[in-house]
Design a protein around this motif. Structure first.
Motif, PDB file in Angstrom:
ATOM      1  N   ASN A 269     -13.305  -5.516   5.734  1.00 11.93           N
ATOM      2  CA  ASN A 269     -12.104  -5.620   6.794  1.00 11.93           C
ATOM      3  C   ASN A 269     -12.412  -6.061   8.144  1.00 11.93           C
ATOM      4  OD1 ASN A 269     -10.656  -4.761   4.456  1.00 11.93           O
ATOM      5  ND2 ASN A 269     -10.079  -2.927   5.323  1.00 11.93           N
TER       6      ASN A 269
ATOM      7  N   SER B 107     -13.909  -9.363   8.488  1.00  9.62           N
ATOM      8  CA  SER B 107     -13.464 -10.479   7.704  1.00  9.62           C
ATOM      9  C   SER B 107     -13.179 -12.029   8.537  1.00  9.62           C
ATOM     10  CB  SER B 107     -12.093 -10.132   7.013  1.00  9.62           C
ATOM     11  OG  SER B 107     -11.192  -9.588   8.048  1.00  9.62           O
TER      12      SER B 107
ATOM     13  N   VAL C 179      -5.931  -7.846   4.155  1.00 16.24           N
ATOM     14  CA  VAL C 179      -5.752  -6.532   4.226  1.00 16.24           C
ATOM     15  C   VAL C 179      -5.834  -5.713   5.787  1.00 16.24           C
ATOM     16  CG1 VAL C 179      -7.137  -4.239   3.648  1.00 16.24           C
ATOM     17  CG2 VAL C 179      -7.040  -6.103   2.257  1.00 16.24           C
TER      18      VAL C 179
ATOM     19  N   THR D 182       0.883  -1.130   0.057  1.00 19.85           N
ATOM     20  CA  THR D 182      -0.127   0.072   0.056  1.00 19.85           C
ATOM     21  C   THR D 182       0.830   1.191   0.188  1.00 19.85           C
ATOM     22  OG1 THR D 182      -0.252   0.240   2.409  1.00 19.85           O
ATOM     23  CG2 THR D 182      -1.791  -1.119   1.276  1.00 19.85           C
TER      24      THR D 182
ATOM     25  N   TRP E  98      -9.840 -10.098   2.621  1.00 20.52           N
ATOM     26  CA  TRP E  98      -9.997  -8.671   3.390  1.00 20.52           C
ATOM     27  C   TRP E  98      -9.279  -9.136   4.820  1.00 20.52           C
ATOM     28  CZ3 TRP E  98     -11.363  -4.844   1.074  1.00 20.52           C
ATOM     29  CH2 TRP E  98     -12.283  -4.802   0.126  1.00 20.52           C
TER      30      TRP E  98
ATOM     31  N   THR F 264     -21.069  -0.639   0.308  1.00 22.71           N
ATOM     32  CA  THR F 264     -20.095  -0.796   1.319  1.00 22.71           C
ATOM     33  C   THR F 264     -18.823  -0.106   0.992  1.00 22.71           C
ATOM     34  OG1 THR F 264     -18.712  -2.526   2.914  1.00 22.71           O
ATOM     35  CG2 THR F 264     -19.377  -2.936   0.593  1.00 22.71           C
ATOM     36  N   ASN F 265     -17.957   0.492   2.120  1.00 17.16           N
ATOM     37  CA  ASN F 265     -16.716   0.926   1.802  1.00 17.16           C
ATOM     38  C   ASN F 265     -15.506  -0.367   2.433  1.00 17.16           C
ATOM     39  OD1 ASN F 265     -16.061   1.137   4.514  1.00 17.16           O
ATOM     40  ND2 ASN F 265     -16.801   3.091   4.440  1.00 17.16           N
ATOM     41  N   THR F 266     -14.560  -0.215   2.113  1.00 18.23           N
ATOM     42  CA  THR F 266     -13.416  -1.167   2.478  1.00 18.23           C
ATOM     43  C   THR F 266     -13.498  -1.420   4.036  1.00 18.23           C
ATOM     44  OG1 THR F 266     -11.331   0.273   2.612  1.00 18.23           O
ATOM     45  CG2 THR F 266     -12.105  -0.752   0.517  1.00 18.23           C
ATOM     46  N   SER F 267     -13.426  -0.706   4.900  1.00 18.84           N
ATOM     47  CA  SER F 267     -13.557  -0.813   6.332  1.00 18.84           C
ATOM     48  C   SER F 267     -14.472  -1.982   6.711  1.00 18.84           C
ATOM     49  CB  SER F 267     -13.755   0.563   7.077  1.00 18.84           C
ATOM     50  OG  SER F 267     -12.766   1.281   6.964  1.00 18.84           O
TER      51      SER F 267
END
Length: 215
Positions: free
Chosen positions: A85, A88, A99, A37, A96, A79-82
């Motif tokens: 995550n 997961s 991440v 990242t 996820w 949804t967003n990535t948080s």
């Protein structure tokens, strides 16, 4: 802004690090070593510093919030990535979860904040006349291992993996670093959700509604 602009530095080794608003990710290190990242972190540093310079040159009062992994239900069904995550370990989604592990590896912890507190913090600094500069917004620093233990106990209906230390020797039992929100606290802000139980209060039902978790 995002915390990726704060914690990605080569000297973040060992334990006991407290990262405040004076901490910046090291752009030269990121460009040279290219850890996971790295491009995202570089972009966040450059954007925030450019915005700060522009504001200073033009007499604009600029306040920035650096939120962490944001947990909790939101009105949006996109949804967003948080959310994936932080769910997961319950969903078993390996990508996820990876991440989440990368975040711990690069930041020294899994930093969490409830979405309601993030919204309240943004309103707080917008309305507080004395607010200036950067603010970290982190209610709790945990680890993947601690999170797995908590979720396995709270949601026994899910098959949460708990032998994570044996499976991944890069994980840690306790946070190595803390993204400090002391500046927010000094100016009067109080988190309403500052335990794992409070932070995860409604996100599982939200995950079911999004289809991330089975009903």
């Amino acid at each position: 802004m995002r915390p990726a602009a704060v914690y990605m530095r080569p000297e973040l080794q060992g334990d006991g690090h407290v990262l405040d608003e004076d901490s910046w990710s090291d752009v030269a290190y990121l460009r040279a070593e290219k850890p996971p990242t790295w491009g995202y972190a570089v972009s966040k540093v450059l954007v925030e510093k450019a915005a700060s310079r522009f504001a200073q040159e033009h007499g604009i009062s600029l306040v920035t919030i650096c939120p962490v992994i944001t947990v909790g239900a939101a009105p949006s069904m996109n949804t967003n990535t948080s959310v994936p995550n932080c769910l997961s370990l319950l969903s078993g989604h390996e990508v996820w979860l990876t991440v989440l592990k990368v975040i711990e590896r690069t930041s020294g912890s899994v930093p969490l904040c409830h979405v309601d507190d993030l919204c309240r913090a943004e309103l707080f600094v917008a309305e507080e006349a004395a607010a200036a500069g950067r603010y970290n917004c982190n209610a709790l620093s945990t680890t993947v291992v601690e999170l797995a233990s908590f979720l396995a106990h709270k949601y026994p209906e899910y098959d949460v993996k708990r032998n994570l230390l044996q499976a991944d020797d890069q994980l840690v039992e306790r946070p190595r670093a803390c993204l400090s929100s002391a500046k927010l606290a000094r100016e009067g802000f109080v988190f309403k959700h500052n335990t794992l139980d409070e932070i995860y209060d409604n996100v599982v039902e939200y995950g079911k509604a999004l289809g991330i978790l089975p009903n």
